[in-house]
Design a protein around this motif. Structure first.
Motif, PDB file in Angstrom:
ATOM      1  N   ARG A 110       0.933  -1.191  -0.129  1.00 50.89           N
ATOM      2  CA  ARG A 110       0.069  -0.594   0.416  1.00 50.89           C
ATOM      3  C   ARG A 110       0.951   0.837  -0.035  1.00 50.89           C
ATOM      4  NH1 ARG A 110      -5.786   0.438   1.743  1.00 50.89           N
ATOM      5  NH2 ARG A 110      -5.124   1.780   0.820  1.00 50.89           N
ATOM      6  N   PHE A 119      -4.227  -4.301 -16.288  1.00 51.94           N
ATOM      7  CA  PHE A 119      -4.046  -2.394 -16.413  1.00 51.94           C
ATOM      8  C   PHE A 119      -3.291  -2.474 -15.135  1.00 51.94           C
ATOM      9  CE2 PHE A 119      -7.022  -2.435 -20.030  1.00 51.94           C
ATOM     10  CZ  PHE A 119      -7.565  -3.042 -20.082  1.00 51.94           C
ATOM     11  N   TYR A 156      -2.183   1.495 -13.923  1.00 53.41           N
ATOM     12  CA  TYR A 156      -3.049   3.026 -14.494  1.00 53.41           C
ATOM     13  C   TYR A 156      -1.944   3.537 -13.012  1.00 53.41           C
ATOM     14  CZ  TYR A 156      -7.039   2.031 -17.492  1.00 53.41           C
ATOM     15  OH  TYR A 156      -7.162   1.751 -18.162  1.00 53.41           O
ATOM     16  N   GLN A 214      -2.142   7.453 -10.896  1.00 52.75           N
ATOM     17  CA  GLN A 214      -3.264   8.694 -10.358  1.00 52.75           C
ATOM     18  C   GLN A 214      -2.984   9.899  -9.834  1.00 52.75           C
ATOM     19  OE1 GLN A 214      -5.692   7.442  -7.969  1.00 52.75           O
ATOM     20  NE2 GLN A 214      -7.372   9.409  -8.240  1.00 52.75           N
ATOM     21  N   GLY A 266      -6.112  13.595 -13.249  1.00 55.84           N
ATOM     22  CA  GLY A 266      -6.805  11.850 -13.344  1.00 55.84           C
ATOM     23  C   GLY A 266      -5.956  10.675 -13.058  1.00 55.84           C
ATOM     24  N   LEU A 267      -6.270   9.250 -13.838  1.00 56.41           N
ATOM     25  CA  LEU A 267      -6.184   8.037 -13.778  1.00 56.41           C
ATOM     26  C   LEU A 267      -5.049   8.154 -15.419  1.00 56.41           C
ATOM     27  CD1 LEU A 267      -8.235   7.503 -11.902  1.00 56.41           C
ATOM     28  CD2 LEU A 267      -7.840   5.592 -13.010  1.00 56.41           C
ATOM     29  N   LEU A 308      -2.955   5.752 -18.301  1.00 48.41           N
ATOM     30  CA  LEU A 308      -2.711   4.522 -18.323  1.00 48.41           C
ATOM     31  C   LEU A 308      -0.876   3.850 -18.792  1.00 48.41           C
ATOM     32  CD1 LEU A 308      -3.581   1.122 -19.060  1.00 48.41           C
ATOM     33  CD2 LEU A 308      -4.246   1.767 -21.811  1.00 48.41           C
ATOM     34  N   LEU A 317      -2.311   2.511  -9.626  1.00 49.19           N
ATOM     35  CA  LEU A 317      -3.962   1.188  -9.226  1.00 49.19           C
ATOM     36  C   LEU A 317      -3.771   0.809 -10.681  1.00 49.19           C
ATOM     37  CD1 LEU A 317      -6.099   4.196  -8.823  1.00 49.19           C
ATOM     38  CD2 LEU A 317      -5.899   2.916  -7.085  1.00 49.19           C
ATOM     39  N   PHE A 363     -10.617  -2.187  -9.602  1.00 52.47           N
ATOM     40  CA  PHE A 363      -9.432  -1.801  -9.471  1.00 52.47           C
ATOM     41  C   PHE A 363      -9.111  -2.442  -7.606  1.00 52.47           C
ATOM     42  CE2 PHE A 363      -8.716   1.588 -12.123  1.00 52.47           C
ATOM     43  CZ  PHE A 363      -9.779   1.053 -12.831  1.00 52.47           C
ATOM     44  N   GLY A 364      -7.131  -2.530  -7.843  1.00 49.59           N
ATOM     45  CA  GLY A 364      -7.184  -2.323  -6.035  1.00 49.59           C
ATOM     46  C   GLY A 364      -7.107  -1.209  -5.928  1.00 49.59           C
ATOM     47  N   GLU A 365      -6.522  -1.410  -4.322  1.00 51.20           N
ATOM     48  CA  GLU A 365      -6.745  -0.155  -4.036  1.00 51.20           C
ATOM     49  C   GLU A 365      -5.463   0.734  -3.574  1.00 51.20           C
ATOM     50  OE1 GLU A 365      -9.444  -1.495   0.493  1.00 51.20           O
ATOM     51  OE2 GLU A 365      -7.334  -1.369   0.443  1.00 51.20           O
ATOM     52  N   GLN A 381      -9.568   4.598  -1.023  1.00 48.61           N
ATOM     53  CA  GLN A 381      -9.562   3.147  -1.576  1.00 48.61           C
ATOM     54  C   GLN A 381      -9.481   2.936  -3.133  1.00 48.61           C
ATOM     55  OE1 GLN A 381     -11.066   1.043  -0.395  1.00 48.61           O
ATOM     56  NE2 GLN A 381     -10.869   1.889   1.811  1.00 48.61           N
ATOM     57  N   GLY A 382      -9.922   2.150  -3.412  1.00 50.46           N
ATOM     58  CA  GLY A 382      -9.855   2.012  -5.076  1.00 50.46           C
ATOM     59  C   GLY A 382     -11.109   2.444  -5.755  1.00 50.46           C
ATOM     60  N   LEU A 383     -11.241   2.131  -6.939  1.00 52.24           N
ATOM     61  CA  LEU A 383     -12.112   2.786  -7.716  1.00 52.24           C
ATOM     62  C   LEU A 383     -13.467   1.771  -8.171  1.00 52.24           C
ATOM     63  CD1 LEU A 383      -9.897   5.090  -9.143  1.00 52.24           C
ATOM     64  CD2 LEU A 383     -11.399   4.798 -10.680  1.00 52.24           C
ATOM     65  N   PHE A 425     -15.552   9.303 -11.631  1.00 50.19           N
ATOM     66  CA  PHE A 425     -14.070   9.805 -12.303  1.00 50.19           C
ATOM     67  C   PHE A 425     -15.106   8.850 -13.479  1.00 50.19           C
ATOM     68  CE2 PHE A 425      -9.978  10.395 -10.940  1.00 50.19           C
ATOM     69  CZ  PHE A 425     -10.222  10.127  -9.824  1.00 50.19           C
ATOM     70  N   GLY A 434     -11.091  10.615 -17.080  1.00 49.33           N
ATOM     71  CA  GLY A 434     -11.388  12.033 -16.758  1.00 49.33           C
ATOM     72  C   GLY A 434     -10.556  12.210 -15.718  1.00 49.33           C
ATOM     73  N   THR A 435     -10.005  13.942 -15.083  1.00 49.76           N
ATOM     74  CA  THR A 435      -9.677  14.229 -14.206  1.00 49.76           C
ATOM     75  C   THR A 435     -10.014  14.334 -12.905  1.00 49.76           C
ATOM     76  OG1 THR A 435      -9.689  16.104 -14.807  1.00 49.76           O
ATOM     77  CG2 THR A 435      -7.823  16.000 -15.951  1.00 49.76           C
TER      78      THR A 435
END
Lengths: 113, 113
Positions: free
Chosen positions: A9, A33, A35, A37, A42-43, A45, A90, A104-106, B42-44, B90, B104-105
């Motif tokens: 983490r 994937f 990403y 952040q 934002g996120l 890739l 992420l 998604f993971g945390e 947290q994740g998404l 997001f 998006g951001t």
């Protein structure tokens, strides 16, 4: 429940160190994937994979590499960490199809000093 | 190239008030559109998705979104906000459900009591 587990983490590394971020999913998903952040951005890739031993560059691959030797595990590697790689990372996985979605993971918060 | 614009960085609403978060996208083909929510630390989590059919889609936690092709928009709405809705939201677009998405951001929602 689907689980995407990111092994660390919080990490603190020094400039030039090699960094491994591990991600494991337990739902037999083909797609995985990574990403990054950042506030206000934002996120974005970094890399993705649609199958074992397969990888494709995302939008910001420079300074990163990935490994997918097993279907459930997707690793992100920073060969020589730099301060501008300080960020939240992420991992996500999913299966395509109309009922599919990304899970998604945390997140792994990496600080490079 | 695909892109997503969320024009509002930060929104504050009172608990019980209605909410609308804006999302505009650019995509060359028929898009898959998504809204994700990220609670602190947290994740998404996927709120809802659209790829065909009825342009008004219902999601979890009482959220809905409307796809307007003519305006290239996919705005998220909730008739009555709860304090637990405070989070970052997001919008994302991509070629299918569990594929490489462009995010998006983000819009950070604050809920006042």
């Amino acid at each position: 429940d689907v689980k995407v587990t990111q092994s660390s983490r919080y990490l603190v590394k020094r400039t030039g160190e090699k960094v491994f971020l591990e991600c494991v999913q337990d739902m037999d998903h083909e797609n995985m994937f990574w990403y990054r952040q950042d506030p206000g951005l934002g996120l974005r890739l970094i890399y993705f994979s649609y199958d074992v031993k397969m990888k494709e560059k995302g939008d910001i691959p420079e300074g990163y590499s990935v490994s997918r030797e097993k279907k459930e595990r997707f690793s992100l590697i920073l060969e020589s960490a730099s301060t501008n790689q300080t960020s939240m990372y992420l991992c996500a996985s999913g299966t395509s199809g109309t009922t599919g979605e990304l899970f998604f993971g945390e997140g792994s918060r990496l600080t490079v000093l | 190239a695909q892109s997503v614009t969320q024009p509002d960085i930060h929104i504050t609403v009172s608990e019980g008030a209605s909410l609308e978060l804006r999302c505009n996208y650019s995509y060359g083909a028929t898009p898959y559109l998504f809204w994700y929510v990220q609670s602190p630390g947290q994740g998404l989590q996927l709120l809802l998705k659209y790829f065909s059919g009825d342009t008004l889609v219902q999601g979890i936690k009482g959220f809905e979104a409307e796809f307007k092709r003519s305006q290239s928009s996919f705005n998220l709405r909730k008739p009555s906000v709860h304090w637990s809705d405070a989070a970052e939201y997001f919008c994302a677009v991509g070629p299918s459900t569990a594929s490489k998405l462009t995010f998006g951001t983000g819009t950070r929602l604050q809920v006042t009591l």
